[in-house]
Design an enzyme around this catalytic site. Structure first.
Site, PDB file in Angstrom:
ATOM      1  N   SER A  38       0.744  -1.359   0.094  1.00 35.70           N
ATOM      2  CA  SER A  38       0.158  -0.069  -0.008  1.00 35.70           C
ATOM      3  C   SER A  38       0.720   1.032  -0.014  1.00 35.70           C
ATOM      4  O   SER A  38       1.755   1.309   0.465  1.00 35.70           O
ATOM      5  CB  SER A  38      -0.906  -0.016   1.194  1.00 35.70           C
ATOM      6  N   HIS A  53     -12.556  -3.091  -4.398  1.00 33.62           N
ATOM      7  CA  HIS A  53     -11.981  -2.472  -3.269  1.00 33.62           C
ATOM      8  C   HIS A  53     -12.495  -3.193  -1.770  1.00 33.62           C
ATOM      9  O   HIS A  53     -12.696  -2.494  -1.038  1.00 33.62           O
ATOM     10  CB  HIS A  53     -12.351  -0.937  -3.141  1.00 33.62           C
ATOM     11  N   LYS A 112      -6.297  -1.437 -10.854  1.00 34.89           N
ATOM     12  CA  LYS A 112      -7.091  -2.091  -9.959  1.00 34.89           C
ATOM     13  C   LYS A 112      -8.687  -1.408  -9.692  1.00 34.89           C
ATOM     14  O   LYS A 112      -8.548  -0.321  -9.510  1.00 34.89           O
ATOM     15  CB  LYS A 112      -6.207  -2.181  -8.472  1.00 34.89           C
ATOM     16  N   TYR A 143      -2.309   5.518  -4.850  1.00 27.51           N
ATOM     17  CA  TYR A 143      -3.269   6.326  -4.915  1.00 27.51           C
ATOM     18  C   TYR A 143      -2.487   7.625  -5.713  1.00 27.51           C
ATOM     19  O   TYR A 143      -1.672   8.084  -5.157  1.00 27.51           O
ATOM     20  CB  TYR A 143      -4.030   6.909  -3.651  1.00 27.51           C
ATOM     21  N   THR A 189      -4.886   2.118  -8.303  1.00 24.92           N
ATOM     22  CA  THR A 189      -5.817   2.001  -7.567  1.00 24.92           C
ATOM     23  C   THR A 189      -6.841   3.061  -8.389  1.00 24.92           C
ATOM     24  O   THR A 189      -6.936   4.386  -8.250  1.00 24.92           O
ATOM     25  CB  THR A 189      -5.972   2.409  -6.269  1.00 24.92           C
TER      26      THR A 189
END
Length: 343
Positions: free
Chosen positions: A104, A240, A216, A126, A152
């Site tokens: 992440s 998600h 994703k 992100y 993402t």
């Protein structure tokens, strides 16, 4: 009882209540998170008989990286709240299983420490409103050995959570979040999710990093094709974990359409969400996924048994998959096909 089925309750006994609730919860009314696993279990198999399954092969490659079993660990945040070793412990568990880890962008462990654990890893990113923050993180990940970038794409805003009680953010310890950014270099508003993204961002990420980009959050065939046309090396069918738009289609139901849209391309297809059994992995692979990602089960395993728990989780799912592909009559995961599946 299967060990994986004991993990969530065991983790609940160890974790602070707000943290366990944060890991478990979906968005809004919890419709999507609640139906994820049942959607995989609704598939039925059409086994082949009189095939030689005395030897089976679970190995595959993911963007060129060999893995022993097509079960990968999804990116997730607050891992240092689950285990003191955090992402480094998760990576060590993944490395021991010869699998691959998604990391992440909110990680509480430096990319260098994660890479030192020995697992191949992809950075989940992100893209935020201040693109300089994103660029800094991308550069740090490349320097530390990330092998791909996972964009993402389903988070122009963060899904609404309906918390009952103290939130996890009141309990997060300093240093357990965004360890790969210097706090003095950004303001909170810099980290707001970008809500102006188009497929052009795929090329931007690829050019900046020189790495393949995996998108994703794909739930539609036409979106998968747009990603492929824009240069994506892979897509992950994902809602998600049911944490964004509640009521979104389950990944088990979305996968066939996305797979069909990518026929004739060299884009690799992955899926996450609700996978809890080897039979679920079998269904995903037969429907066109190259590998699956598991998220919450990996967090529960890390919380309960550290890196060894993560290794056991991957191996247990691999053992169940091996048993299932013998019974379905297909000795190599590479040869699984949609004709083995019906609803």
């Amino acid at each position: 009882m299967r060990w994986i089925d004991t993990l969530e309750d065991a983790a609940a006994d160890k974790l602070p209540e707000p943290l366990h609730r944060y890991f478990k919860q979906g968005s809004a009314g919890g419709i999507s998170v609640g139906e994820a696993t049942a959607a995989w279990s609704s598939y039925r198999f059409r086994p082949r008989i009189l095939t030689d399954v005395s030897t089976v092969d679970l190995r595959t490659t993911v963007l060129g990286t060999p893995v022993d079993v097509p079960v990968l660990v999804a990116p997730s945040t607050l891992q240092r709240q689950a285990d003191p070793g955090g992402e480094a412990a998760m990576a060590a568990g993944v490395a021991a299983a010869n699998s691959l880890l998604g990391v992440s962008s909110n990680a509480g462990t430096t990319f260098a420490d994660i890479g030192a654990a020995g697992a191949p890893w992809w950075l989940q990113i992100y893209v935020v409103k201040n693109r300089n923050v994103t660029l800094h993180m991308l550069d740090a990940a490349v320097a530390a050995g990330a092998r791909a970038i996972v964009l993402t794409a389903d988070t122009p805003v963060v899904g609404r959570k309906e918390d009952d009680g103290p939130t996890v953010w009141e309990a997060v310890q300093p240093g357990h979040l965004l360890a790969n950014l210097e706090e003095d270099d950004y303001l909170p508003e810099d980290l707001a999710k970008a809500d102006d993204l188009t497929p052009d961002v795929i090329g931007w990420l690829s050019e900046r990093t020189g790495l393949p980009v995996v998108v994703k959050g794909v739930l539609r065939g036409d979106d998968a094709k747009r990603c492929a046309d824009a240069g994506a090396a892979g897509v992950i069918v994902s809602n998600h974990g049911g944490r964004q738009l509640d009521g979104s289609i389950s990944t088990a139901r979305a996968l066939p359409e996305v797979a069909e849209a990518l026929v004739g391309t060299d884009v690799e297809l992955y899926v996450d969400g609700g996978i809890r059994r080897g039979e679920h992995v079998l269904a995903a692979l037969a429907l066109g996924a190259r590998a699956v990602f598991v998220g919450r089960p990996a967090l529960w395993a890390l919380s309960v048994a550290g890196s060894a728990g993560v290794t056991r989780l991957i191996r247990d799912l691999g053992d169940e998959l091996e048993h299932a592909i013998r019974l379905v009559g297909c000795p190599r995961v590479a040869d699984l096909s949609p004709d083995l599946i019906t609803r």
